[in-house]
Design a protein around this motif. Structure first.
Motif, PDB file in Angstrom:
ATOM      1  N   GLY A 178      19.695 173.582 -35.780  1.00 36.98           N
ATOM      2  CA  GLY A 178      20.023 172.391 -36.534  1.00 36.98           C
ATOM      3  C   GLY A 178      21.004 171.469 -35.874  1.00 36.98           C
ATOM      4  O   GLY A 178      21.614 170.617 -36.538  1.00 36.98           O
ATOM      5  N   SER A 179      21.171 171.565 -34.562  1.00 34.98           N
ATOM      6  CA  SER A 179      22.084 170.661 -33.860  1.00 34.98           C
ATOM      7  C   SER A 179      21.458 169.272 -33.746  1.00 34.98           C
ATOM      8  O   SER A 179      20.283 169.065 -34.074  1.00 34.98           O
ATOM      9  CB  SER A 179      22.386 171.234 -32.471  1.00 34.98           C
ATOM     10  N   ASN A 180      22.261 168.332 -33.280  1.00 41.10           N
ATOM     11  CA  ASN A 180      21.803 166.949 -33.209  1.00 41.10           C
ATOM     12  C   ASN A 180      21.046 166.663 -31.920  1.00 41.10           C
ATOM     13  O   ASN A 180      21.175 165.579 -31.337  1.00 41.10           O
ATOM     14  CB  ASN A 180      22.985 165.998 -33.340  1.00 41.10           C
ATOM     15  N   ILE A 181      20.275 167.605 -31.416  1.00 41.39           N
ATOM     16  CA  ILE A 181      19.446 167.401 -30.227  1.00 41.39           C
ATOM     17  C   ILE A 181      18.168 166.705 -30.665  1.00 41.39           C
ATOM     18  O   ILE A 181      17.437 167.185 -31.534  1.00 41.39           O
ATOM     19  CB  ILE A 181      19.119 168.732 -29.540  1.00 41.39           C
ATOM     20  N   THR A 182      17.877 165.563 -30.063  1.00 34.40           N
ATOM     21  CA  THR A 182      16.692 164.789 -30.428  1.00 34.40           C
ATOM     22  C   THR A 182      15.462 165.341 -29.727  1.00 34.40           C
ATOM     23  O   THR A 182      15.549 166.085 -28.731  1.00 34.40           O
ATOM     24  CB  THR A 182      16.888 163.319 -30.052  1.00 34.40           C
ATOM     25  N   GLU A 183      14.322 164.960 -30.250  1.00 36.46           N
ATOM     26  CA  GLU A 183      13.060 165.368 -29.652  1.00 36.46           C
ATOM     27  C   GLU A 183      12.907 164.787 -28.245  1.00 36.46           C
ATOM     28  O   GLU A 183      12.335 165.421 -27.355  1.00 36.46           O
ATOM     29  CB  GLU A 183      11.891 164.913 -30.532  1.00 36.46           C
ATOM     30  N   GLU A 184      13.412 163.563 -28.073  1.00 35.76           N
ATOM     31  CA  GLU A 184      13.331 162.930 -26.751  1.00 35.76           C
ATOM     32  C   GLU A 184      14.126 163.712 -25.726  1.00 35.76           C
ATOM     33  O   GLU A 184      13.665 163.926 -24.590  1.00 35.76           O
ATOM     34  CB  GLU A 184      13.832 161.489 -26.845  1.00 35.76           C
ATOM     35  N   GLU A 185      15.302 164.145 -26.058  1.00 34.97           N
ATOM     36  CA  GLU A 185      16.121 164.930 -25.123  1.00 34.97           C
ATOM     37  C   GLU A 185      15.441 166.255 -24.799  1.00 34.97           C
ATOM     38  O   GLU A 185      15.424 166.697 -23.635  1.00 34.97           O
ATOM     39  CB  GLU A 185      17.505 165.181 -25.730  1.00 34.97           C
ATOM     40  N   LEU A 186      14.874 166.856 -25.817  1.00 34.65           N
ATOM     41  CA  LEU A 186      14.193 168.128 -25.583  1.00 34.65           C
ATOM     42  C   LEU A 186      12.951 167.932 -24.727  1.00 34.65           C
ATOM     43  O   LEU A 186      12.664 168.751 -23.842  1.00 34.65           O
ATOM     44  CB  LEU A 186      13.825 168.753 -26.935  1.00 34.65           C
ATOM     45  N   ARG A 187      12.214 166.852 -24.957  1.00 35.82           N
ATOM     46  CA  ARG A 187      11.014 166.585 -24.169  1.00 35.82           C
ATOM     47  C   ARG A 187      11.372 166.288 -22.723  1.00 35.82           C
ATOM     48  O   ARG A 187      10.706 166.771 -21.780  1.00 35.82           O
ATOM     49  CB  ARG A 187      10.250 165.417 -24.774  1.00 35.82           C
ATOM     50  N   VAL A 188      12.430 165.508 -22.481  1.00 40.19           N
ATOM     51  CA  VAL A 188      12.865 165.211 -21.108  1.00 40.19           C
ATOM     52  C   VAL A 188      13.297 166.494 -20.397  1.00 40.19           C
ATOM     53  O   VAL A 188      12.964 166.717 -19.214  1.00 40.19           O
ATOM     54  CB  VAL A 188      14.009 164.178 -21.126  1.00 40.19           C
ATOM     55  N   ALA A 189      14.047 167.344 -21.096  1.00 42.60           N
ATOM     56  CA  ALA A 189      14.482 168.608 -20.486  1.00 42.60           C
ATOM     57  C   ALA A 189      13.287 169.495 -20.153  1.00 42.60           C
ATOM     58  O   ALA A 189      13.240 170.152 -19.100  1.00 42.60           O
ATOM     59  CB  ALA A 189      15.436 169.327 -21.427  1.00 42.60           C
ATOM     60  N   GLU A 190      12.280 169.483 -21.037  1.00 48.17           N
ATOM     61  CA  GLU A 190      11.095 170.296 -20.785  1.00 48.17           C
ATOM     62  C   GLU A 190      10.294 169.743 -19.606  1.00 48.17           C
ATOM     63  O   GLU A 190       9.773 170.510 -18.780  1.00 48.17           O
ATOM     64  CB  GLU A 190      10.230 170.345 -22.040  1.00 48.17           C
ATOM     65  N   ASP A 191      10.182 168.422 -19.514  1.00 48.61           N
ATOM     66  CA  ASP A 191       9.453 167.818 -18.393  1.00 48.61           C
ATOM     67  C   ASP A 191      10.129 168.135 -17.060  1.00 48.61           C
ATOM     68  O   ASP A 191       9.450 168.433 -16.059  1.00 48.61           O
ATOM     69  CB  ASP A 191       9.345 166.313 -18.601  1.00 48.61           C
ATOM     70  N   LYS A 192      11.438 168.051 -17.042  1.00 43.84           N
ATOM     71  CA  LYS A 192      12.158 168.367 -15.796  1.00 43.84           C
ATOM     72  C   LYS A 192      11.996 169.846 -15.440  1.00 43.84           C
ATOM     73  O   LYS A 192      11.852 170.199 -14.257  1.00 43.84           O
ATOM     74  CB  LYS A 192      13.630 168.019 -15.946  1.00 43.84           C
ATOM     75  N   PHE A 193      12.012 170.694 -16.437  1.00 40.36           N
ATOM     76  CA  PHE A 193      11.797 172.119 -16.214  1.00 40.36           C
ATOM     77  C   PHE A 193      10.405 172.369 -15.634  1.00 40.36           C
ATOM     78  O   PHE A 193      10.232 173.125 -14.666  1.00 40.36           O
ATOM     79  CB  PHE A 193      11.997 172.858 -17.532  1.00 40.36           C
ATOM     80  N   GLU A 194       9.415 171.713 -16.197  1.00 45.05           N
ATOM     81  CA  GLU A 194       8.051 171.861 -15.702  1.00 45.05           C
ATOM     82  C   GLU A 194       7.908 171.319 -14.288  1.00 45.05           C
ATOM     83  O   GLU A 194       7.229 171.920 -13.433  1.00 45.05           O
ATOM     84  CB  GLU A 194       7.095 171.136 -16.648  1.00 45.05           C
ATOM     85  N   GLU A 195       8.535 170.201 -14.010  1.00 42.10           N
ATOM     86  CA  GLU A 195       8.489 169.613 -12.667  1.00 42.10           C
ATOM     87  C   GLU A 195       9.098 170.551 -11.640  1.00 42.10           C
ATOM     88  O   GLU A 195       8.543 170.764 -10.547  1.00 42.10           O
ATOM     89  CB  GLU A 195       9.223 168.277 -12.678  1.00 42.10           C
ATOM     90  N   SER A 196      10.262 171.122 -11.957  1.00 41.74           N
ATOM     91  CA  SER A 196      10.915 172.043 -11.011  1.00 41.74           C
ATOM     92  C   SER A 196      10.080 173.292 -10.790  1.00 41.74           C
ATOM     93  O   SER A 196      10.017 173.826  -9.675  1.00 41.74           O
ATOM     94  CB  SER A 196      12.304 172.416 -11.537  1.00 41.74           C
ATOM     95  N   LYS A 197       9.423 173.770 -11.851  1.00 41.08           N
ATOM     96  CA  LYS A 197       8.583 174.952 -11.691  1.00 41.08           C
ATOM     97  C   LYS A 197       7.427 174.680 -10.742  1.00 41.08           C
ATOM     98  O   LYS A 197       7.096 175.501  -9.877  1.00 41.08           O
ATOM     99  CB  LYS A 197       8.046 175.412 -13.050  1.00 41.08           C
ATOM    100  N   ASN A 198       6.800 173.520 -10.876  1.00 38.28           N
ATOM    101  CA  ASN A 198       5.689 173.171  -9.993  1.00 38.28           C
ATOM    102  C   ASN A 198       6.154 173.045  -8.547  1.00 38.28           C
ATOM    103  O   ASN A 198       5.482 173.529  -7.615  1.00 38.28           O
ATOM    104  CB  ASN A 198       5.038 171.879 -10.466  1.00 38.28           C
ATOM    105  N   LEU A 199       7.304 172.406  -8.338  1.00 43.60           N
ATOM    106  CA  LEU A 199       7.821 172.250  -6.972  1.00 43.60           C
ATOM    107  C   LEU A 199       8.147 173.613  -6.359  1.00 43.60           C
ATOM    108  O   LEU A 199       7.803 173.880  -5.197  1.00 43.60           O
ATOM    109  CB  LEU A 199       9.057 171.348  -6.979  1.00 43.60           C
ATOM    110  N   ALA A 200       8.820 174.463  -7.111  1.00 45.19           N
ATOM    111  CA  ALA A 200       9.194 175.773  -6.587  1.00 45.19           C
ATOM    112  C   ALA A 200       7.960 176.634  -6.325  1.00 45.19           C
ATOM    113  O   ALA A 200       7.866 177.328  -5.303  1.00 45.19           O
ATOM    114  CB  ALA A 200      10.132 176.472  -7.568  1.00 45.19           C
ATOM    115  N   GLU A 201       7.002 176.574  -7.223  1.00 47.16           N
ATOM    116  CA  GLU A 201       5.805 177.391  -7.058  1.00 47.16           C
ATOM    117  C   GLU A 201       4.989 176.943  -5.854  1.00 47.16           C
ATOM    118  O   GLU A 201       4.485 177.782  -5.079  1.00 47.16           O
ATOM    119  CB  GLU A 201       4.967 177.321  -8.338  1.00 47.16           C
TER     120      GLU A 201
END
Length: 357
Positions: A178-201
């Motif tokens: 229930g913290s004040n984390i917005t969907e946009e912040e979560l989506r950006v963090a997830e996209d960056k996570f996915e991008e780093s995974k692809n680069l590392a893999e």
């Protein structure tokens, strides 16, 4: 560091502590990615050990390696591009063989063999230097490139991936609470996570799929070793054949008999014309007549004078010493066979009367 960056670092630390201490669950990666990470870790340790152990294989003496490295570093600091070579034990042994073989002299067959062996061992040292250059160029340098560039780049992507995963999991956990984390912040963090995974893999895949090149580098190392041992075998076989020939020549030579010379007597007369006793009549070293004229000397006949050295009345069965009070006499210490006209022949133990002086 910006405020967003500071918040991101705080989120990563928060999530890390939550996973290690609080038992929080992070996002799990697929099994294929985990297996690639394991193989990359093995490859990293493999490259580190191969580089270190290959240097030890080529240069086994740690003290010599440390001394050489220090001197090269000092020369580089002074601006002197002086390359200090590792002292090969074959070359050191060859130097000592040549030195002592030369000291024995040219007449010594063993000395000549030592010199020949020393030259062969110095040639072995040169072959070893060529092996070092070949291995460094075709095996160690590619490994260094893999270690300092490819694996470093892979580990950089993996580290970045780990940080972005922690940031994404922290924001996701806070949002679930229930913290004040917005969907946009979560989506950006997830996209960056996915991008780093692809680069590392992709980076890990490229490194792991390059096995043909790794095998070629290992093959080059083995070929260099085979070439070194082939040249070393030819050198040592040639040396062995030469030593066998020298040994046969030395065995075929007749052995010379050596007779030690006696120490010259100190009981000599001060002038050649003086006479001090019976020992002065003969040369103590050669047993030949000295500076006196023995042309008129006659060997006494013991039987004619009534003297028998083997008389039964002699309890010791030895030569009886004739009376030397009437005339000077000398006792021969060696046999002497006349070689020139006018010389007197005698045998060891004979007494020679001095008729005239």
């Amino acid at each position: 560091m910006s405020l967003a960056g500071l918040k991101k670092q705080f989120n990563k630390a928060n999530q890390y502590m939550s996973e290690k201490i609080g038992g929080a669950k992070g996002t799990e990666l697929d099994d294929e990615f985990v297996e690639m990470e394991r193989r990359i870790d093995v490859l990293g340790r493999l490259v580190d050990d191969l580089i270190n152990k290959t240097h030890e294989f080529l240069q086994p003496n740690p003290a010599s390696r440390a001394k050489m490295s220090t001197r090269n570093a000092i020369s580089k600091m002074r601006g002197q591009e002086q390359k200090i070579l590792y002292p090969q034990p074959e070359g050191t042994l060859g130097d000592y063989m040549i030195r002592h073989g030369t000291d024995l002299g040219e007449d010594s067959t063993f000395g000549g063999c030592l010199v020949e062996a020393g030259e062969s061992f110095k040639h072995l040292a040169e072959i070893k230097y060529n092996l070092e250059d070949n291995v460094k160029q075709n095996f160690l340098e590619p490994l260094n490139h893999l270690q300092t560039k490819d694996l470093r780049e892979v580990n950089h992507h993996r580290k970045k991936l780990s940080g972005r995963r922690l940031d994404f999991d922290c924001k996701k956990r806070k949002k679930d609470k229930g913290s004040n984390i917005t969907e946009e912040e979560l989506r950006v963090a997830e996209d960056k996570f996915e991008e780093s995974k692809n680069l590392a893999e992709n980076a890990m895949h490229n490194v792991l799929e390059n096995e043909v090149e790794y095998i070629s580098q290992l093959q080059a190392f083995i070929e260099a070793e085979v070439d070194y041992h082939r040249q070393a075998l030819n050198t040592l076989q040639s040396l062995l054949d030469g030593l066998e020939q020298k040994r046969n020549e030395a065995a075929s030579k007749p052995k010379t008999e050596h007779i030690p010379k006696r120490v010259s007597s100190f009981r000599r007369s001060e002038s050649p014309n003086s006479y001090d006793g019976p020992n002065d009549a003969l040369d103590n070293d050669t047993g030949r007549s000295g500076s006196y004229n023995f042309n008129n000397i006659q060997t006494p006949s013991y039987h004619q004078s009534g003297f028998d050295p083997y008389d039964e009345q002699d309890p010791f069965g030895s030569y009886a010493v004739p009376d030397t009070k009437k005339k000077p006499m000398a006792r021969a210490l060696y046999d002497f066979i006349p070689e020139n006209e006018g010389e007197l022949g005698f045998q060891e133990g004979d007494y020679v009367d001095l008729v005239s002086q």
